[in-house]
Design an enzyme around this catalytic site. Structure first.
Site, PDB file in Angstrom:
ATOM      1  N   ARG A 123      25.408  19.576  47.747  1.00 34.36           N
ATOM      2  CA  ARG A 123      24.243  19.697  48.379  1.00 34.36           C
ATOM      3  C   ARG A 123      23.035  19.823  47.417  1.00 34.36           C
ATOM      4  NH1 ARG A 123      28.393  20.902  51.356  1.00 34.36           N
ATOM      5  NH2 ARG A 123      28.798  21.935  49.700  1.00 34.36           N
ATOM      6  N   THR A 124      22.809  20.751  46.678  1.00 30.06           N
ATOM      7  CA  THR A 124      21.697  20.908  45.831  1.00 30.06           C
ATOM      8  C   THR A 124      21.282  19.826  45.077  1.00 30.06           C
ATOM      9  OG1 THR A 124      22.350  23.240  46.034  1.00 30.06           O
ATOM     10  CG2 THR A 124      20.497  22.773  44.467  1.00 30.06           C
ATOM     11  N   LYS A 173      29.548  20.125  23.399  1.00 28.62           N
ATOM     12  CA  LYS A 173      29.451  20.009  21.725  1.00 28.62           C
ATOM     13  C   LYS A 173      28.883  21.254  21.081  1.00 28.62           C
ATOM     14  CE  LYS A 173      28.808  15.037  21.883  1.00 28.62           C
ATOM     15  NZ  LYS A 173      27.841  13.925  21.568  1.00 28.62           N
ATOM     16  N   ARG A 225      20.968  24.087  37.180  1.00 30.45           N
ATOM     17  CA  ARG A 225      22.065  25.046  37.394  1.00 30.45           C
ATOM     18  C   ARG A 225      23.120  25.474  36.516  1.00 30.45           C
ATOM     19  NH1 ARG A 225      25.589  24.394  42.890  1.00 30.45           N
ATOM     20  NH2 ARG A 225      23.597  25.100  43.587  1.00 30.45           N
ATOM     21  N   HIS A 235      19.079  31.982  43.607  1.00 23.74           N
ATOM     22  CA  HIS A 235      19.004  30.432  44.297  1.00 23.74           C
ATOM     23  C   HIS A 235      17.772  30.255  45.037  1.00 23.74           C
ATOM     24  CE1 HIS A 235      20.271  26.527  45.138  1.00 23.74           C
ATOM     25  NE2 HIS A 235      21.653  26.751  45.748  1.00 23.74           N
TER      26      HIS A 235
HETATM   27  C1  NCD Z   1      25.682  28.070  47.001  1.00 27.91           C
HETATM   28  C2  NCD Z   1      25.375  28.158  45.655  1.00 27.91           C
HETATM   29  O1  NCD Z   1      25.852  27.122  44.851  1.00 27.91           O
HETATM   30  O2  NCD Z   1      25.187  29.140  45.325  1.00 27.91           O
HETATM   31  N1  NCD Z   1      25.820  26.622  47.485  1.00 27.91           N
HETATM   32  C3  NCD Z   1      24.549  25.660  47.733  1.00 27.91           C
HETATM   33  O3  NCD Z   1      23.532  25.914  46.852  1.00 27.91           O
HETATM   34  N2  NCD Z   1      24.651  25.364  48.920  1.00 27.91           N
HETATM   35  C4  NCD Z   1      26.711  28.660  47.811  1.00 27.91           C
HETATM   36  C5  NCD Z   1      28.165  28.728  47.180  1.00 27.91           C
HETATM   37  O4  NCD Z   1      28.380  28.159  46.430  1.00 27.91           O
HETATM   38  O5  NCD Z   1      28.859  29.639  47.809  1.00 27.91           O
END
Ligand code: NCD
Length: 306
Positions: A58-59, A87, A108, A136
């Site tokens: 999703r993100t 590497k 991320r 997040h």
């Molecule tokens: C979450 C995350 O990556 O922190 N997912 C997201 O970004 N929608 C939640 C999760 O991984 O449980």
């Protein structure tokens, strides 16, 4: 609107209430434009880089869709195994390279604090798309947007955050955003997965009414919004500890119906087994609408920052 131009988005508590209002208002405009099928081109000529050193559906996709909807372009590392991190390249070196390719960088990474490290390495705006068990912030923005859309207001609601509050970065960020909106917060988790005490103290000293419980049913009977989360298996050092708590909190249709309340059910997704699929058809099951809200909210953010 230049207050956000060039700003890094690293933590939810960097925003004040006025910042949030500006972002939400812009997100509503973006949602309206999407609904009307209007083509926007405010990001034309700009490039977004998405660097994902942890899995994401999703993100990453909603950031990329947001940039494309704004007429911009995207370059991406979607699979950490395909980047030079394998590497042994350091995150600052990766970021210093990517700043030569893109105008705004979404990262991320499995380490808490990595977004700050990335932001220090470049003058380009950096957006934290999840730093380990840390924060997040953009998820919190789309969660806030979703509560407004689903309930018409945020002020005065009782919101339960449930599940893995210890490792769940979404609930760390969301609780801090909700703290600015006069909600009552119920933190429901197994004992071993409680919200980090420094976050709870921060909420209380901001004047939030916070209750902690191990009983999901009793939390349900007092809530307008229930935000479920997945037990974050990848954050456990000891697999046996994960086995002990997995499946501790499972929301079923029966539980919701027994509560006799009109509850909005949210989840950042992915879901494992913490919401049974018979909940999905209920009108209050908002999690897939919530995921879709990622696009207008991230369009708003990109257009304000880049
Ligand atoms: C979450 C995350 O990556 O922190 N997912 C997201 O970004 N929608 C939640 C999760 O991984 O449980």
């Amino acid at each position: 609107m230049d207050r956000f131009r060039g700003v890094d988005v690293l933590r939810a508590d960097q925003f004040n209430r006025e910042d949030l209002e500006v972002i939400l208002e812009r997100a509503r405009q973006m949602a309206d434009a999407l609904e009307r099928g209007e083509a926007l081109d405010t990001m034309e000529g700009k490039i977004l880089a998405t660097l994902f050193f942890e899995p994401s559906t999703r993100t990453r996709l909603s950031f990329e869709a947001a940039m494309l909807r704004l007429g911009g372009k995207v370059v991406s590392v979607a699979d950490p195994k395909s980047s030079s991190a394998v590497k042994g390249e350091s995150l600052p070196d990766t970021i210093r390279t990517v700043e030569g390719y893109a105008d705004v960088i979404v990262v991320r990474h499995p380490e808490r604090g990595s977004a700050e490290v990335a932001a220090e390495a470049t003058d380009r705006p950096v957006i934290n798309a999840g730093d380990g068990a840390g924060q997040h912030p953009t998820q919190a923005l789309l969660d806030l947007f979703t509560i407004f859309k689903e309930r018409g207001r945020v002020e005065g609601l009782t919101v339960t955050l449930a599940g893995d509050l210890k490792h769940g970065r979404t609930v760390h960020s969301l609780s801090q955003v909700l703290a600015l909106y006069g909600v009552k917060l119920i933190l429901a988790s197994p004992e071993a997965l409680r919200m980090p005490p420094e976050i709870v103290e921060g909420l209380r000293s901001a004047g939030v009414d916070v209750a902690e419980t191990g009983d999901l049913k009793s939390a349900l009977s007092r809530s307008e919004v229930l935000y479920m989360t997945r037990v974050q298996r990848e954050r456990f050092e000891d697999p046996a500890a994960y086995e002990r708590v997995k499946g501790a909190f499972i929301l079923t249709r029966k539980m919701l119906e027994a509560s006799g309340r009109d509850i909005t059910v949210m989840h950042p997704l992915p879901r494992v087994d913490e919401i049974t699929v018979d909940v999905d058809p209920l009108p209050g099951a908002a999690y897939f609408r919530q995921a879709a809200n990622g696009v207008p909210v991230r369009m708003a953010l990109l257009s304000l920052i880049a």
